[in-house]
Design an enzyme around this catalytic site. Structure first.
Site, short mmCIF file in Angstrom:
data_model
loop_
_atom_site.label_atom_id
_atom_site.label_comp_id
_atom_site.label_asym_id
_atom_site.label_seq_id
_atom_site.Cartn_x
_atom_site.Cartn_y
_atom_site.Cartn_z
N LYS A 12 0.80 -1.28 0.14
CA LYS A 12 0.09 -0.03 0.01
C LYS A 12 0.90 1.21 -0.02
O LYS A 12 1.75 1.49 1.06
CB LYS A 12 -0.85 0.09 1.22
CG LYS A 12 -2.05 0.96 1.10
CD LYS A 12 -3.14 0.50 0.19
CE LYS A 12 -4.27 -0.29 0.58
NZ LYS A 12 -5.16 -0.56 -0.42
N THR A 57 -3.06 -5.67 0.52
CA THR A 57 -2.69 -4.23 0.83
C THR A 57 -3.51 -3.28 1.80
O THR A 57 -2.95 -2.60 2.54
CB THR A 57 -2.40 -3.56 -0.48
OG1 THR A 57 -3.66 -3.10 -0.81
CG2 THR A 57 -1.62 -4.10 -1.41
N PHE A 154 30.89 29.36 -12.93
CA PHE A 154 30.76 28.06 -13.89
C PHE A 154 31.64 28.68 -15.26
O PHE A 154 30.98 29.42 -16.07
CB PHE A 154 29.55 27.82 -14.27
CG PHE A 154 29.36 26.52 -14.86
CD1 PHE A 154 29.81 25.25 -14.33
CD2 PHE A 154 28.70 26.28 -16.05
CE1 PHE A 154 29.75 24.04 -15.07
CE2 PHE A 154 28.67 25.30 -16.99
CZ PHE A 154 29.14 24.22 -16.51
N ARG A 171 27.74 34.05 -10.12
CA ARG A 171 26.01 33.57 -10.46
C ARG A 171 25.44 33.18 -8.82
O ARG A 171 25.97 32.97 -7.82
CB ARG A 171 26.30 32.47 -11.16
CG ARG A 171 26.58 31.07 -10.77
CD ARG A 171 26.50 30.20 -12.06
NE ARG A 171 27.02 28.53 -11.10
CZ ARG A 171 26.71 27.26 -11.88
NH1 ARG A 171 26.18 27.39 -12.90
NH2 ARG A 171 27.22 26.69 -11.14
N GLN A 214 28.31 20.15 -9.36
CA GLN A 214 29.07 18.81 -9.13
C GLN A 214 29.92 18.84 -8.35
O GLN A 214 29.87 17.95 -7.36
CB GLN A 214 29.50 18.22 -10.58
CG GLN A 214 28.62 17.98 -11.69
CD GLN A 214 28.20 18.99 -12.85
OE1 GLN A 214 28.14 20.24 -12.21
NE2 GLN A 214 27.85 18.76 -14.03
N HIS A 242 17.91 27.12 -12.15
CA HIS A 242 18.49 28.27 -12.85
C HIS A 242 18.12 29.88 -12.31
O HIS A 242 17.00 29.83 -12.67
CB HIS A 242 18.70 28.16 -14.49
CG HIS A 242 19.32 27.01 -15.07
ND1 HIS A 242 20.60 26.49 -14.60
CD2 HIS A 242 18.82 25.92 -15.55
CE1 HIS A 242 20.96 25.26 -15.09
NE2 HIS A 242 19.76 25.08 -15.87
O1 LIG Z 1 27.20 23.84 -12.16
C1 LIG Z 1 26.83 23.74 -13.54
N1 LIG Z 1 27.05 22.21 -14.01
C2 LIG Z 1 26.70 21.93 -15.14
O2 LIG Z 1 27.05 20.88 -15.77
C3 LIG Z 1 26.09 23.21 -15.77
N2 LIG Z 1 25.69 23.30 -17.06
C4 LIG Z 1 25.12 24.48 -17.40
O3 LIG Z 1 24.69 24.88 -18.59
N3 LIG Z 1 25.21 24.96 -16.46
C5 LIG Z 1 25.85 24.25 -15.46
N4 LIG Z 1 26.24 24.62 -14.07
#
Ligand SMILES: O=c1[nH]c(=O)c2[nH]c(=O)[nH]c2[nH]1
Length: 292
Positions: A12, A57, A154, A171, A214, A242
């Site tokens: 469930k 369930t 970035f 950013r 990342q 974004h």
């Molecule tokens: O931190 C980021 N990683 C990405 O892989 C990526 N790709 C993107 O267009 N902006 C960003 N920013």
């Protein structure tokens, strides 16, 4: 060629459970979403419709309700372990159980005894897997929305004929964190560990200068593993929410990183696992869970 039944489980999903407990006039609430699923000797129902081994369930749902009354719910990990072990130990055909619990947050209105305001969208989560007399606990959180208005860059990415993204050394970085961490054993202060890990995720997001989401993801997982020996692995899923600086030049205005369009979609989706290289076998901890 023969056609056979593969992996299966049933249960469930998403029981919405609210438990009020009373300490005199002072009430506390636990607001949970509980999903149970069972595995075992279930070929008959699939192949012939013989349901003699199928704990309905509906019964699973009732068990969740009854367990919420029969003992204090306590920490979600303990509640999930009690339920999972019950299903496996009480039904001969059932050899394994997965219990997912999400805890929704409520805050007291001022110091009121029994009135609450819904907290943020953030949920505390657990996924408990029981298999015979073994158990694994993967806990976490989701919908933890964070933003930093500087300290994020970035650049240095490849540029091909389709690349339009401008490099940036300043950013907005925003994400909604889904984190799951696998505990090494069951002897854990669940609430204390959760609070400490959440704090590590937040302070690392805030404090580490970011060259990519990342890199931030890895740093957040690493911080947890460095500080919390009871954790073997952290899996993170982090959408890049974004924030695009708006072009104000048509209005003769400069935009010095002040006015942004917070785009809803599409979004980058950055996901990964950070783990100890000597971590013991995860067993069924992640079995049938989403990878991230
Ligand atoms: O931190 C980021 N990683 C990405 O892989 C990526 N790709 C993107 O267009 N902006 C960003 N920013």
């Amino acid at each position: 060629m023969a056609i056979v039944l593969g992996d299966n489980q049933y249960g469930k999903a998403e029981n919405r459970l609210v438990v009020v407990s009373r300490d005199g006039a002072v009430h506390r609430i636990k607001d949970l979403t509980v999903s149970t699923s069972l595995r075992g000797d279930l070929a008959d129902t699939h192949l012939t419709g013989d349901n003699s081994k199928v704990l309905a369930t509906d019964t699973q749902k009732n068990t969740v309700h009854a367990f919420a009354k029969q003992a204090p719910v306590g920490e979600i990990e303990d509640f999930a372990l009690r339920l999972g072990r019950h299903f496996v130990s009480s039904q001969e055909a059932i050899t394994g159980a997965r219990v997912l619990v999400d805890e929704h947050s409520w805050e007291r209105i001022e110091d009121h005894d029994h009135a609450f305001v819904s907290g943020s969208a953030e949920k505390r989560t657990t996924a408990v897997t029981v298999d015979g007399d073994r158990a694994w606990v993967v806990s976490g959180l989701r919908d933890l929305v964070v933003l930093k208005s500087t300290g994020s860059e970035f650049h240095g990415f490849p540029r091909d004929e389709y690349t339009t993204l401008r490099e940036t050394d300043d950013r907005v970085l925003a994400t909604s964190v889904t984190a799951r961490w696998r505990y090494r054993g069951g002897d854990v202060d669940w609430a204390g560990a959760h609070a400490a890990i959440r704090r590590l995720l937040l302070t690392t997001f805030a404090g580490r200068h970011s060259l990519s989401l990342q890199q931030t993801l890895y740093a957040m997982g690493e911080a947890v593993l460095l500080a919390r020996p009871e954790v073997a692995e952290v899996r993170l899923s982090m959408p890049n929410k974004h924030h695009f600086a708006v072009d104000l030049s048509p209005f003769g205005l400069a935009n010095d990183n002040e006015v942004f369009h917070a785009a809803d979609r599409p979004y980058g989706l950055i996901e990964g696992s950070v783990l100890r290289d000597d971590a013991e076998d995860p067993g069924l901890a992640w079995h049938t869970l989403p990878t991230f």
